[in-house]
Scaffold this active site. Sequence first.
Site, PDB file in Angstrom:
ATOM      1  CE  LYS B  35      33.161  19.122  87.477  1.00 48.52           C
ATOM      2  NZ  LYS B  35      32.861  17.846  88.123  1.00 48.52           N
ATOM      3  CB  CYS B  36      35.163  22.866  79.001  1.00 46.82           C
ATOM      4  SG  CYS B  36      35.755  22.918  77.306  1.00 46.82           S
TER       5      CYS B  36
END
Lengths: 663, 161
Positions: B35-36
């Site tokens: 989720k970066c």
Amino acid sequence: MANVNDIIADLVNAFDEYSDDSVSLTAILEMYIDQINMDGEIDDKEQFLTALLGLMKDHPDVVARISWDFPKEILKFLTTANVDVTKRLGYSVIISLVMKCFNEIAFSAEPKECLLTGCELLSNLSLENENIELEMEQGDHTNSKGQTHYSSAEIGKYHAERTPADFFVSVKMYILFELIGTTLQRIPTLNPSKYLGLATSAMIRFIKANCDGINDVRIVMRRIFSFCRNYVPPDTSLCVIKDRSLTKEDLIRIEERELASQRRILRNLCTIGLETCLKAINGRTDVKYFYFLSNTEFTLAGFYKDISEVNSRFFNLALSFDIDIKKEFLECVKTSHDIYKGLPKDSSIGSEEAKKLIQQTVYKLAYSYELQRIAKHKNVQLDPLGIVILSGVYYMETDKHLYPQITVKDAIYLYLRCTTPSLFSKFYENFSVESVVRYWLWVSITNHSSAVLRKELEELPSYLLTTFLQTFLSKNCKQPNEEIRMVSFTLFTRILCLIPEAVTFKFILETLTASSYPHVKSSVLGILKDLMSKRRSCQDLCANDNDEALSNSLAKLKINSKKNEGAGVESQVYVEVSEERMNEIHHLALRAINSLEEEKTTRANIILILNYLEFFNGLHSEWDKSLLQSIHDEIEDKVENCSDEDLKKQIKDANVKLYGLIQ
Amino acid sequence: MSEFYKLTPKDKKGEDYPFSQLKGKVVLIVNVASKCGFTPQYKELEALYEKYNDKGLVIIGFPCNQFGHQEPGTDEEIGQFCQLNYGVTFPIMKKIDVNGKNEDPVYGFLKSQKSGILGFKGIKWNFEKFLVDKNGKVYERYASLTKPSSIDETIATLLKE
């Protein structure tokens, strides 16, 4: 006001005509900005800024020459007349244009000048100044054609608590942090630490001046975090080419020294940023551990969840910066120990007066230490309170204690070291740190046996314990959050159970005698009732080191009641009821009852009387019946003076109950 | 023998993945997160892997939840995410810590061999990369911002050595 198109045409000419004369160009620019801002419509302002942005893009050489003045002039557009503070940033064309102009400045301006002006603006940015400017601006608006967007009816939930000053300080802070971060990377230097130090000093000055007042401190924390994470030192190769006199060895030496300095500066900003930003935020570390001990699920509410998320980022940033949190925390514990280790034992103090004088000194020791530390320190260091907060974040992140072996002595020293300076200067008040040091007290009393804890506490001078108890009590009575107050009182009671009985009773008696706050007296009276009525377990008395049994009993978070006693086991209460003690409490109770005759007696004073009655009712079987009769008669005689009908009824009922118990 | 080859991390199923099997290979090790902002780097990593895998390049992803809690899923979920969204075929290992008290020995070794920006040893964020040569020596360390495609030439050179 002249037509905006004419002003823009003049501005274009000025950029051509005065491109070599920065003083004239700055004066012209300032004049046009003031004119547009004062008299222009929003559309005019947007048109002007768009034109200015185009000129800045086309004339980077001119931007470079007036680096000093550009930022301040462009920030003038951030006013309530130009920006609707109730809407998100993306809605404002003006903010978008201002940010784009700053982007041009960051990449084209002379970096050293630009950094200095950015640092100056950030250092002077404050909610207080912003409020004054906004007030002046609102005064000016009576004559202004400027369209004010601000409409309180439109304030959404998101921005409900934000004032215009808060909004603009946050936006300006964001812009200036970005400006500083970008220009730092453009400065050709062999000594980047000098400029990094300048930048972080400005940031620290800003957060110290504003973090108490800013509505959403997470915005500031995220900026500091991003700055620390994204900082890349400037490329030094150009300087090396210019300065050919340097040998390879010189360069290596300078580079190593510079890297070390920059690391120290960033570590300092990481810890001091965390500590300062969280000053006004009530931490939840102790509450989380309390919930764990009570086998209750712990959840954080929205705002605190977000704060916890940002704290987590700082925690991991500290790890990225190779900060050994445990080593640094142990250093804090040791320093705290060192501050108090030289205090004389009770036996070596001649009189009570001398003891009181020393106690006054105890209050000030940590404060004096802090002042000396600031005066003496030469290198940029880690912020000790930031380290204490990180020790708490460690628990929040991992559910493990960083230092489960902490002794109760050290936890008390740490508590005193971190909380007493705030008694002398608000500057040292930090609610997050207070939560963490309370958590360490919890850890200390739940990870050692009662016997060990009692022995340790017996070794501490009584006046130091009293200082600790008074500080804890005074802090907790001012605590507005009910949950934290309740958890802290539970901790306080537990510690009182472990402290030598004479010290505990003396402390409670002094509080009942001298405290200015009736609600504080009521609180300690409730605690005293528990300590005089509930009995220690056999394990406790036998100094058993059975940790499992101890943990179980502490997990219940209640001092043992009579019901929990083993049959036939001799047990004793935490504070014995003696004739002398009965007389002392009796005397204080009469004094409280007499306040009913005073015209201006407060509700809190009347509640205190009710609490005395509950105290006597609870202890009637241990108490001298004639003293109880005297209390009953005195109340019966004076209760009619009570102006609060509800409380009067409650006092009468409790007094009837007392009478029944005496018979 | 390089210490690198003595390391034995766990794969996503929790089974040993001995680095001794990497002898003679060029290895790119990346701490990854789903989720970066840098997650799209998976695409370039996979491209590098497809390009050089048969020439001796191994890419190994170590999921880590320490940066912004951006890798919250289970090992199985992480594996599925990589496959479904980026068609990742290189090995994704068991989730680990890369900094702090519980750091994985692989990262203890890598960080001890090459410092990052400013000489900090700690990993700063997701998608930092360590390039290890055919002899198990850490050749270079790259920041999150460094795109995998920009390492292409260096990998090619190391593969030729």
